[in-house]
Design an enzyme around this catalytic site. Structure first.
Site, PDB file in Angstrom:
ATOM      1  N   SER A  54       0.805  -1.220   0.000  1.00  0.00           N
ATOM      2  CA  SER A  54       0.000   0.000   0.000  1.00  0.00           C
ATOM      3  C   SER A  54       0.842   1.277   0.000  1.00  0.00           C
ATOM      4  O   SER A  54       0.321   2.373  -0.155  1.00  0.00           O
ATOM      5  CB  SER A  54      -0.933   0.010   1.212  1.00  0.00           C
ATOM      6  OG  SER A  54      -0.168   0.014   2.403  1.00  0.00           O
ATOM      7  N   CYS A  55       2.134   1.137   0.137  1.00  0.00           N
ATOM      8  CA  CYS A  55       3.047   2.277   0.251  1.00  0.00           C
ATOM      9  C   CYS A  55       3.383   2.845  -1.137  1.00  0.00           C
ATOM     10  O   CYS A  55       3.908   2.141  -1.996  1.00  0.00           O
ATOM     11  CB  CYS A  55       4.307   1.803   0.975  1.00  0.00           C
ATOM     12  SG  CYS A  55       5.717   2.882   0.870  1.00  0.00           S
ATOM     13  N   THR A  56       3.083   4.124  -1.346  1.00  0.00           N
ATOM     14  CA  THR A  56       3.338   4.778  -2.631  1.00  0.00           C
ATOM     15  C   THR A  56       4.821   4.781  -2.979  1.00  0.00           C
ATOM     16  O   THR A  56       5.202   4.483  -4.115  1.00  0.00           O
ATOM     17  CB  THR A  56       2.807   6.231  -2.604  1.00  0.00           C
ATOM     18  OG1 THR A  56       1.422   6.195  -2.276  1.00  0.00           O
ATOM     19  CG2 THR A  56       2.991   6.912  -3.937  1.00  0.00           C
TER      20      THR A  56
ATOM     21  N   CYS B 245       7.035   2.719  -2.029  1.00  0.00           N
ATOM     22  CA  CYS B 245       7.425   1.335  -2.329  1.00  0.00           C
ATOM     23  C   CYS B 245       7.079   0.993  -3.777  1.00  0.00           C
ATOM     24  O   CYS B 245       7.877   0.378  -4.487  1.00  0.00           O
ATOM     25  CB  CYS B 245       6.717   0.362  -1.391  1.00  0.00           C
ATOM     26  SG  CYS B 245       7.157   0.555   0.346  1.00  0.00           S
TER      27      CYS B 245
END
Length: 137
Positions: free
Chosen positions: A9-11, A13
């Site tokens: 969910s990490c942008t 990442c």
């Protein structure tokens, strides 16, 4: 081999994954949410830090603020347990190989993970472009 520690969910990442893929850099993806870091991985990451836990713990995360703890006071095993139970405490992505580590996505810094020959070729091409542009001025 490069390891990309991330949460889906990490942008940042997703940006790191896309950048590595675009530049055809081989990497192994490790989802820290579904598969928390083991002790060896955490120790390896900590060995690359300049400021220990300060470099890898996201003090702005909701989890960190809710826990209200001083991670510097924790033993390694307590820290491991805490991160295992709360993987979102880690800043992400963590990009790691045998020589270097990057925390977070920074397009300039991630270039260090490109093979040396690739970087030399890019520099050569940039130099040629600069020379051509200089002749047209």
């Amino acid at each position: 081999m490069i390891t990309l520690f991330l949460s889906p969910s990490c942008t940042s990442c997703r940006k790191a994954r896309a950048w590595l893929s675009k530049h055809e850099v081989a990497f192994e993806e490790h989802n820290i949410i579904t598969s928390p870091l083991n002790k060896e991985e955490l120790l390896q990451i900590l060995s690359f830090t300049e400021n220990g836990t300060e470099d890898i713990i996201s003090t702005r995360s909701k989890v960190f603020q809710k826990l209200a703890i001083d991670v510097d006071e924790l033993s390694t095993s307590s820290l491991m347990e805490l991160i295992s139970e709360n993987p979102s405490l880690l800043r992400r992505p963590i990009i790691l190989d045998k020589k270097r580590m990057q925390i977070g996505f920074n397009e300039d810094e991630i270039r260090a993970f490109l093979p040396r020959d690739y970087r030399k070729q890019e520099l050569k091409q940039a130099t040629i472009r600069a020379e051509i542009e200089g002749k047209h001025d």
